[in-house]
Motif scaffolding. Structure first.
Motif, short mmCIF file in Angstrom:
data_model
loop_
_atom_site.label_atom_id
_atom_site.label_comp_id
_atom_site.label_asym_id
_atom_site.label_seq_id
_atom_site.Cartn_x
_atom_site.Cartn_y
_atom_site.Cartn_z
N SER A 60 -45.85 84.39 -50.28
CA SER A 60 -46.65 85.25 -49.40
C SER A 60 -48.10 85.30 -49.87
O SER A 60 -48.38 85.38 -51.07
CB SER A 60 -46.07 86.66 -49.39
OG SER A 60 -44.79 86.68 -48.80
N PHE A 62 -52.41 84.20 -48.46
CA PHE A 62 -53.30 83.69 -47.43
C PHE A 62 -54.21 82.61 -48.00
O PHE A 62 -54.50 82.57 -49.19
CB PHE A 62 -54.14 84.81 -46.81
CG PHE A 62 -55.05 85.52 -47.77
CD1 PHE A 62 -56.41 85.18 -47.86
CD2 PHE A 62 -54.58 86.53 -48.59
CE1 PHE A 62 -57.25 85.83 -48.74
CE2 PHE A 62 -55.43 87.19 -49.48
CZ PHE A 62 -56.76 86.84 -49.55
N LEU A 90 -56.63 85.39 -39.93
CA LEU A 90 -57.34 86.54 -40.47
C LEU A 90 -58.84 86.36 -40.26
O LEU A 90 -59.42 85.36 -40.68
CB LEU A 90 -57.04 86.71 -41.96
CG LEU A 90 -55.56 86.90 -42.33
CD1 LEU A 90 -55.40 87.04 -43.84
CD2 LEU A 90 -54.97 88.10 -41.61
N TRP A 102 -52.22 91.04 -48.46
CA TRP A 102 -53.20 90.60 -47.48
C TRP A 102 -54.44 91.48 -47.52
O TRP A 102 -54.38 92.68 -47.76
CB TRP A 102 -52.56 90.59 -46.09
CG TRP A 102 -51.46 89.58 -46.04
CD1 TRP A 102 -51.58 88.22 -46.17
CD2 TRP A 102 -50.07 89.84 -45.93
NE1 TRP A 102 -50.35 87.63 -46.12
CE2 TRP A 102 -49.39 88.59 -45.97
CE3 TRP A 102 -49.31 91.01 -45.78
CZ2 TRP A 102 -48.02 88.47 -45.88
CZ3 TRP A 102 -47.93 90.89 -45.69
CH2 TRP A 102 -47.30 89.64 -45.74
N GLN A 107 -56.42 90.82 -38.01
CA GLN A 107 -55.47 89.74 -37.83
C GLN A 107 -55.24 89.45 -36.35
O GLN A 107 -54.93 90.35 -35.56
CB GLN A 107 -54.12 90.08 -38.47
CG GLN A 107 -53.09 88.96 -38.27
CD GLN A 107 -51.69 89.33 -38.67
OE1 GLN A 107 -50.73 88.63 -38.34
NE2 GLN A 107 -51.52 90.44 -39.39
N GLN A 192 -52.50 83.39 -42.71
CA GLN A 192 -51.44 84.07 -43.46
C GLN A 192 -50.28 83.14 -43.77
O GLN A 192 -49.96 82.22 -43.00
CB GLN A 192 -50.90 85.25 -42.66
CG GLN A 192 -51.76 86.49 -42.70
CD GLN A 192 -51.06 87.66 -42.05
OE1 GLN A 192 -50.63 87.55 -40.91
NE2 GLN A 192 -50.93 88.77 -42.75
N GLU A 194 -46.34 83.84 -44.39
CA GLU A 194 -45.34 84.90 -44.29
C GLU A 194 -43.92 84.36 -44.25
O GLU A 194 -43.04 84.96 -43.64
CB GLU A 194 -45.62 85.78 -43.07
CG GLU A 194 -46.94 86.55 -43.16
CD GLU A 194 -47.02 87.67 -42.16
OE1 GLU A 194 -46.30 88.68 -42.33
OE2 GLU A 194 -47.81 87.55 -41.21
#
Length: 208
Positions: A60, A62, A90, A102, A107, A192, A194
């Motif tokens: 996880s 960015f 983002l 984050w 977003q 991102q 995720e």
């Protein structure tokens, strides 16, 4: 310069000599990866033929440009390479409080089934009220049109125009969201991670 207007206001799909690719022949030069746990960019992202960037979508975190931008038109194409999942573009990444892993940012949701939603991350704000229930997390301003995302495995596009705190978003040519008085109104641009693998291509920016 050739422009095709998609909707009223700022938003336009633009093919312009002034647009620059944010991923060049060097791939991830000019980008910074932040993940938890920490990972090397080469272990998370890989270059594919025809300018495609692939990622496993984890750990996880960015990937963010090192450069900062204010008024611009951003074009992004993405597709899910396995089971569709969660992700986002983002905008205006800034130093400050974090939302889990984050950063403070706005977003543009690319989550499967929710592409075009807008979320104020961490300390970010905008003028329009959220559509999510009061007190719930995350705070969301849902897209305004019907789902315009394409089936899993097909390429999607997001066209995003940012000008002095106003942000407009189209998904696959369909206008889906608009906010004003966004804060921060400038900053870095990122993607991102995720958990779901996806690919990117044709990530271009035109300064306004």
């Amino acid at each position: 310069m050739i422009r095709k207007i998609l909707c009223t206001g700022l938003l336009a799909l633009c093919v312009s000599a002034g647009a620059e690719s944010l991923f060049d022949a060097r791939g991830l030069a000019g980008w910074e990866l932040r993940t938890d746990p920490a990972a090397a960019a080469a272990d998370v992202f890989h270059l594919l033929p025809d300018g495609v960037i692939g990622t496993a979508g984890k750990p996880s975190g960015f990937l963010a440009t090192r450069g900062s931008y204010r008024n611009y038109r951003l074009h992004v194409e993405w597709r899910w390479t396995d089971k569709p999942g969660n992700g986002g573009v983002l905008l205006h990444i800034s130093d400050g409080p974090m939302d889990r892993v984050w950063p403070t940012s706005v977003q543009v949701q690319t989550k499967h089934g929710a592409a075009g939603d807008l979320l104020p991350m961490a300390s970010a704000t905008f003028a329009e009220p959220p559509t999510s229930a009061p007190g719930t997390q995350p705070v969301i301003k849902a897209r305004t049109g019907d789902n315009s995302e394409r089936p899993a495995g097909e390429w999607n596009s997001a066209d995003i125009v940012c000008r002095d705190g106003t942000i407009e978003v189209a998904i696959n040519g369909v206008a889906q969201n608009r906010i004003t008085k966004a804060q921060p109104a400038e900053g870095r641009i990122g993607f991102q991670l995720e958990g779901a693998p996806y690919q990117l291509r044709n990530v271009t920016l035109e300064k306004l």
